[in-house]
Motif scaffolding. Structure first.
Motif: not given
Length: 283
Positions: A160-175, A221-224, A226-233
């Motif tokens: 949903f943050l496609f207008k922002s930089k790829p280093q910060y993302q908020a998403y929804a999806g299917l598996r 969220v990008t920490l440093f 090319q290294v990032a950390l993600g959380w998903s529910l």
């Protein structure tokens, strides 16, 4: 005779007035054709501040409308940046379950994932992992074991943050997930109150498989660099699973407890850019 002379005089006056009006109109038309444009009326619209020099040149040449149109397109590109079709790929490791198992959880799974970022918006995802379990409930008379078994998931996210930089993302999806696994139920104790006898047995070498789906909502969220950390529910549901005449699986690798519908992941990512072009920045 007197009336005839007055009529003739009036007619002469009318003809004279008509000639004077025709002469004035002709002179006026000639003046409009030959009179040059006054300098004070030949104005050029003032260009906006911080405008690109190529548009200023169009202003100076008098083509201000075209300059404004192209400047507007350029401003829209800054507001809605266009990222490459193949923006980047993120390689991830989900590591939260082993930590929870060390704190007393009866099961765990570890998986690796590959997420392809397209236009910084649509993100196909593949997840591969191993899951295992060992549980001996305090109020039950058995031990459930599932050896490390494989599972995989396929799906996609929408950022949903496609207008922002790829280093910060908020998403929804299917598996869509699938696993094939073996399990056993041992040390099953049965007490016969009539004969006052106790029997112990095991249910070995049980085979099963399961198919399930997941709704995902997460942050990255990008920490440093090319290294990032993600959380998903994740909200999950089992579509189908194999049960035997003697038992049903209590744990499904990659899913968790069969009776549970909620899950949580914490994933570390390493991002690899796929385009040599510099990602556009937003205003």
């Amino acid at each position: 005779m007197k009336h005839l002379l007055s009529y003739h005089t009036a007619l002469q006056r009318i003809v004279l007035i008509g000639l004077m009006m025709a002469t004035a109109i002709a002179v006026s038309a000639q003046e409009r054709r030959v009179t040059p444009v006054r300098p004070e009326t030949n104005t050029v619209r003032t260009p906006d501040k911080n405008l690109d020099p190529k548009y200023i040149e169009q202003y100076l040449t008098g083509d201000s409308l075209k300059a404004q149109a192209e400047a507007r397109k350029d401003s829209l590109r800054r507001v809605y940046p266009r990222y490459p079709r193949l923006t980047d790929v993120a390689l991830g490791v989900n590591f939260i379950d082993p930590l929870l198992m060390a704190l007393g959880q009866d099961y765990a799974s570890v998986d690796v994932s590959a997420t392809l970022n397209m236009w910084n918006r649509l993100q196909p995802v593949v997840e591969l992992g191993l899951g295992w379990a060992k549980s001996k409930p305090d109020d039950m008379n058995y031990t459930y074991r599932c050896k490390p078994s494989p599972y995989f998931k396929v799906g996609a996210n929408y950022n949903f943050l496609f207008k922002s930089k790829p280093q910060y993302q908020a998403y929804a999806g299917l598996r869509l997930g699938f696993s094939t696994f073996g399990y056993e139920v041992t040390d099953v104790t049965h007490h016969n109150s009539y004969w006052q006898e106790t029997a112990t047995f095991s249910i070995d070498n049980q085979r099963s498989h399961a198919l399930w789906g997941e709704l995902v909502a997460g942050l990255k969220v990008t920490l440093f660099k090319q290294v990032a950390l993600g959380w998903s529910l994740r909200y999950r549901g089992v579509f189908n699973y194999k049960k035997t005449d003697n038992s049903r699986p209590w744990y499904i690798p990659g899913y968790g407890k069969r009776s549970s519908s909620l899950g949580f992941t914490v994933t570390a990512y390493y991002t690899l850019p796929l385009s040599r072009h510099k990602w556009p920045a937003t205003d």
